[in-house]
Enzyme design. Structure first.
Site, short mmCIF file in Angstrom:
data_model
loop_
_atom_site.label_atom_id
_atom_site.label_comp_id
_atom_site.label_asym_id
_atom_site.label_seq_id
_atom_site.Cartn_x
_atom_site.Cartn_y
_atom_site.Cartn_z
N SER A 1 0.83 -1.20 0.00
CA SER A 1 0.00 0.00 0.00
C SER A 1 0.86 1.26 0.00
O SER A 1 2.07 1.19 0.16
CB SER A 1 -0.88 0.03 1.24
OG SER A 1 -1.98 -0.78 1.04
N GLY B 1 -36.77 13.12 -28.32
CA GLY B 1 -37.43 14.35 -28.77
C GLY B 1 -36.74 15.03 -29.93
O GLY B 1 -37.13 16.13 -30.33
N SER B 2 -35.73 14.39 -30.50
CA SER B 2 -35.00 15.03 -31.60
C SER B 2 -35.81 14.97 -32.90
O SER B 2 -35.52 15.71 -33.84
CB SER B 2 -33.64 14.36 -31.80
OG SER B 2 -33.82 12.98 -32.09
N SER C 1 -29.84 5.25 -29.03
CA SER C 1 -28.56 4.56 -29.21
C SER C 1 -27.39 5.52 -28.95
O SER C 1 -26.69 5.92 -29.87
CB SER C 1 -28.45 3.94 -30.59
OG SER C 1 -28.85 4.81 -31.62
N GLY D 1 1.15 1.51 -5.11
CA GLY D 1 0.26 1.02 -4.09
C GLY D 1 -1.15 1.55 -4.21
O GLY D 1 -2.07 0.96 -3.68
N ASN E 1 7.31 -4.67 7.16
CA ASN E 1 8.27 -3.58 7.10
C ASN E 1 8.00 -2.54 8.19
O ASN E 1 6.95 -2.56 8.83
CB ASN E 1 8.20 -2.92 5.71
CG ASN E 1 9.42 -2.10 5.40
OD1 ASN E 1 10.53 -2.42 5.83
ND2 ASN E 1 9.22 -1.01 4.66
#
Lengths: 619, 307
Positions: free
Chosen positions: A18, A456-457, A527, A99, A151
């Site tokens: 980490s 709505g296009s 789409s 990490g 460590n």
């Protein structure tokens, strides 16, 4: 680098842990204590320590490995760095891995090329989610040897109980990960305890130092003992008299005169010549880059795999694999990606996510997508049949990457669990009456008019006018839209990104069948994603897909708001509403762009009809 | 060329590095439309050239060599370059930045940074664009410098040759992602995993020809700011009373002569060079005057498109 230094060959080591576990410092210590740091480098580090270091006047060894400016300023490691060092007993390539959770993909990169992993744990903090995540990734990527470096042991007063507790917890967690060896070592990167020299501070520890262990550990290299696999990388054909297949032997060995099969086609021949780096040789084993000449004129191309006749890889277009996702853009089932396996490129999509793995607990969860850094067991389907082995049997012929088709980013990596046999049992029927015959009977060219644009296009309005006109002129048509599909075939689908992908995939399949029937199909769907429109385009033959972008500004759509949907969406009553809370990706190369805010719907329909007429009369 | 006498059988370690490099070179030729080998005439690009001859045998070299000449290359380098290209029958492209030339850019009056930026980095970009090369193969190694340690084998460059550290692609199992979009290019580094020792070991074992400047000889030397500069021609003005002194020196890296420090040495053979390296306590780039200019200078140069 004298003759004796290679007694144990090369060891490729991965370090992971980490943030702030002290990885860079530990590697810096390893290099420093092995006296591998040059004087001018050390002088530069000493100067930088005063500027960026975190330790006052003390030399910050992490600066030896943290290379990029951004990292030095932030004090973190953001990319994989490779370090090279050689002791009298062995040479090493160390992949220093980040990490941070968001860089888990880099850790997987390091793991894919390593034989041993050093997993760091901060003695003060014990096991963290990252420790578990990294251990699981190491296991998944086939690493069989780990060192658990507990460590900063100096910061817990070299306390054996702390060490024993962490080791115990880790052993319990790692029991199911298939490691062949797990060696815990109490270390201090900052002061060097048990890194290259035994520490007087840990008299209770009787094991090897980190360096001693790295110099002596046996990592079985069994690539040479498994069946021969030769992914063809490049066809070498300098003149009429020479035709060789260049590549690196992935596993096993081959000798002059031995029979081989081209896995995909099943054609066999035998090896007539083996050219190595120094000319002709009699044998080639795993890891060698050679050029093979076959006795017969067989059809072999880049991406093919040569194998023994008696021990072939599977050849399939469906398989199960563990997938690790590495892209910001999530993996959606049904979406197509470029896939590289061996030297073959094809397209692939996930057909099902069987489960996602919670890497902290290793529990299985259900999932409909994989986000960055998530791992799942998935079924995949490829456009072409490819040669493969399970990853557990062969790390080189069982691995693949997925590439985003639009950004070319490496989006995911996978490890094949097993090929799905059912793929080989479904054969496409060839009817005598085919598409051309049906189209001829109807006297038209079948095609798909794909209307895309915001809600709505005006897509459906224009499509209806176009269909009426086509019908009146004697064309055979059919319209597909949300109204007739969402309530029936697709009623199990909602409006999440993954459901939108599946919705369009089904629409595409239905449209394809109707084109096969000879019809002119009008599809009106928001789409919103380029990838899916491209997918449908590729399901159809060249020229059959006509993308019509009804380009209406969202302000105009909102003002029209025929169904009152925008008002609801703005009030937050509709989730994932395109243009409001979900993206729309406009086409980059539509066959036709209609200005949905300008001319009347009738005028727009005329533009479409003109295009259809041109296509119908062309060629 | 390949059948020359060898002194030693390669160690398994060098064999592995050799195979990896050959595979990367083949991958480049298989995946790109118009690759080029960046030939800097140093020991590393000499090794890459040698490996390329092996990778495509019995065929010829399937790409040209490109040398970016700054006008300040050691004369011995240019002689070596022309001789070597002729020997192997390679197509050699030499490019010098015409704008820089016209403006008289040089390392002595403009300093190393401006000179390298205009005559090195800019010139390279010009040449790549002019010939439409989509992949440029170079001899850089990860052990050279910290910013290099994170470099990919296939290093992606956005349009304009921009290197973005965060945009680099993960490389797993040697399954390189070689896909590029319009205007994008790739830099390719077959020696990524080699160290300086590996390079010299390999040169020794394979008897690869390298520029004589790597070996010690008596040469005319000026002492400038702690560095030993070989005065290769008259363009470097002498200080009042200054005379070049003849010293036994050799070079550890190649570059423009006013920017490349020599060191005192008697190593006249590859074996003696290897022995000297074993005992050395300073890094390879110590002799390069350009790298010490400013902190993180390499990363900055890379972002700008330097090799």
């Amino acid at each position: 680098m004298d003759g004796t230094s290679m007694s144990r060959g090369l060891l490729r080591v991965l370090t992971c842990g980490s943030v702030d576990d002290g990885k860079s410092t530990l590697i810096g210590r390893l290099l420093y204590d092995s006296q591998l740091i040059m004087e001018d480098t050390l002088a530069a580090i000493a100067r930088d320590s005063r500027k960026h270091g975190t330790l006052g006047e003390e030399v910050d060894l992490a600066l030896l490995v943290d290379g990029l400016e951004a990292e030095r300023q932030q004090g973190i490691t953001i990319d994989v760095a490779y370090r090279f060092f050689t002791t009298p007993r062995r040479s090493f390539i160390v992949a220093d891995c980040p990490g941070h959770e968001q860089y888990t993909r880099n850790m997987a990169t390091g793991a894919s090329n390593s034989e041993l992993a050093i997993i760091l744990v901060d003695a003060r903090k014990g096991l963290l989610t990252q420790t578990r995540r990294h251990s699981y990734i190491c296991s998944l990527l086939g690493i069989r040897h780990v060192v658990l470096a507990v460590n900063k042991i100096d910061l817990v007063h070299f306390d054996q109980q702390v060490f024993d507790r962490i080791v115990g917890e880790y052993a319990t967690f790692a029991a199911g990960l298939g490691f062949h060896s797990m060696v815990p070592i109490p270390t201090s990167g900052r002061f060097g305890d048990n890194v290259t020299r035994r520490s007087g501070n840990t008299p209770w520890y009787r094991g090897p130092t980190l360096l001693e262990h790295l110099e002596s550990v046996e990592v079985e290299e069994d690539l040479a003992r498994i069946p021969f696999r030769f992914p063809v990388q490049w066809v070498n054909r300098p003149n009429q008299d020479f035709r060789g297949f260049s590549g690196t032997v992935a596993s096993g060995a081959v000798a002059l005169g031995e029979s081989v099969v081209v896995a995909g086609s099943g054609v066999t021949s035998h090896v007539a010549r083996i050219l190595g780096p120094d000319g002709d040789q009699e044998r080639a084993t795993a890891g060698e880059a050679v050029t093979l000449c076959l006795a017969d004129e067989v059809d072999v191309a880049r991406g093919d795999v040569l194998a023994p006749v008696s021990d072939r890889p599977a050849v399939a277009d469906q398989f199960a694999a563990h997938l690790l996702w590495m892209d910001e853009e999530p993996m959606l089932p049904g979406r197509q990606y470029l896939m590289r396996i061996g030297n073959a490129w094809t397209t692939a999509s996930v057909t099902a996510i069987k489960h996602r793995v919670d890497v902290s607990t290793l529990d299985h969860q259900s999932a409909t997508r994989l986000a960055l850094n998530e791992i799942g067991l998935c079924n995949l389907a490829t456009a072409t049949r490819v040669a493969m082995d399970p990853y557990a049997q062969n790390r080189l012929t069982g691995a693949f990457i997925l590439v985003d088709r639009f950004t070319n980013r490496t989006a995911g990596c996978g490890m094949i669990a097993f090929p799905l046999r059912r793929a080989t049992n479904i054969h496409h029927e060839h009817f005598l009456v085919d598409k051309a015959a049906r189209a001829a009977a109807l006297g038209q060219k079948p095609m798909v008019l794909w209307f895309t644009g915001l809600s709505g296009s005006g897509k459906s309005t224009v499509a209806k006018l176009v269909e009426q006109a086509l019908h009146q002129s004697g064309r055979h048509t059919y319209s597909l839209d949300g109204d007739n599909l969402r309530h029936g075939l697709n009623r199990d689908l909602g409006f999440t990104d993954q459901d939108r992908v599946e919705n369009i995939r089904r629409v595409g399949e239905v449209a394809k069948l109707m084109v096969d029937a000879g019809l002119i199909v009008l599809c009106s769907f928001i789409s919103p994603f380029r990838a899916e429109r491209q997918m449908v385009r590729e399901m159809l033959a060249e020229g059959e897909f006509i993308e019509i972008f009804v380009d209406t500004p969202i302000e105009v759509c909102m003002r029209r708001d025929v169904k009152g949907l925008y008002a609801k969406a703005m009030r937050g009553e509709i989730a994932n509403f395109t243009g409001v809370s979900s993206p729309y990706e406009p086409p980059e190369a539509a066959e036709l762009v209609l200005d949905g805010a300008g001319p009347s719907a009738e005028a727009l329909a005329q533009q479409v009809l003109a295009l259809v007429d041109r296509r119908q009369s062309a060629g | 060329m390949l059948s020359q006498q060898k002194t030693a059988v390669l160690s398994p370690h060098l064999r592995r590095l050799e195979a990896e490099a050959i595979s990367i070179l083949r991958e480049t030729v298989a995946s790109f439309r118009n690759p080029v080998l960046l030939y800097s005439i140093g020991k590393d690009s000499s090794v890459v050239l040698h490996l390329a001859l092996k990778a495509f045998a019995p065929g010829r070299l399937p790409f040209p060599l490109l040398h970016i000449a700054t006008g300040w290359d050691f004369r011995e380098m240019l002689e070596f370059r022309d001789r070597r290209a002729a020997e192997i029958g390679a197509r050699l492209i030499v490019h010098t930045n015409p704008d820089g030339l016209a403006r008289g850019i040089n390392p002595i009056t403009h300093g190393s940074q401006v000179h390298m930026s205009v005559m090195g980095t800019e010139a390279l970009k010009q040449a790549l664009d002019m010939h439409g090369f989509d992949a440029a193969i170079g001899g850089a190694r990860r052990d050279e410098e910290k910013a290099r340690a994170k470099e990919r084998v296939f290093s992606h460059r956005a349009p304009g040759h921009v290197w973005e550290p965060r945009g680099q692609r993960p490389e797993l199992w040697g399954l390189y992602n070689t896909r590029i979009g319009p205007g994008e290019t790739m830099r390719v580094f077959p020696l990524s995993n080699w160290t300086e020792f590996d390079v010299w070991d390999y040169i020794a074992a394979e008897r690869i020809p390298v520029v004589p400047l790597y070996f010690a000889a008596p040469r005319p030397i000026l002492r400038r700011g702690g560095a030993l500069i070989m005065r290769d021609d008259e363009r470097m003005p002498l200080e009042p009373g200054e005379q070049p002194e003849t010293m036994w020196v050799r070079f550890r890296t190649m570059g423009d002569w006013p920017l490349t420090g020599a060191h005192e040495s008697r190593a006249q053979t590859i074996e003696q060079v290897l022995e000297e390296l074993r005992l050395s306590r300073v890094s390879e780039r110590h002799g390069r005057l350009i790298d010490n200019d400013q902190e993180a200078s390499m990363e900055r140069k890379k972002r700008e498109g330097y090799f």
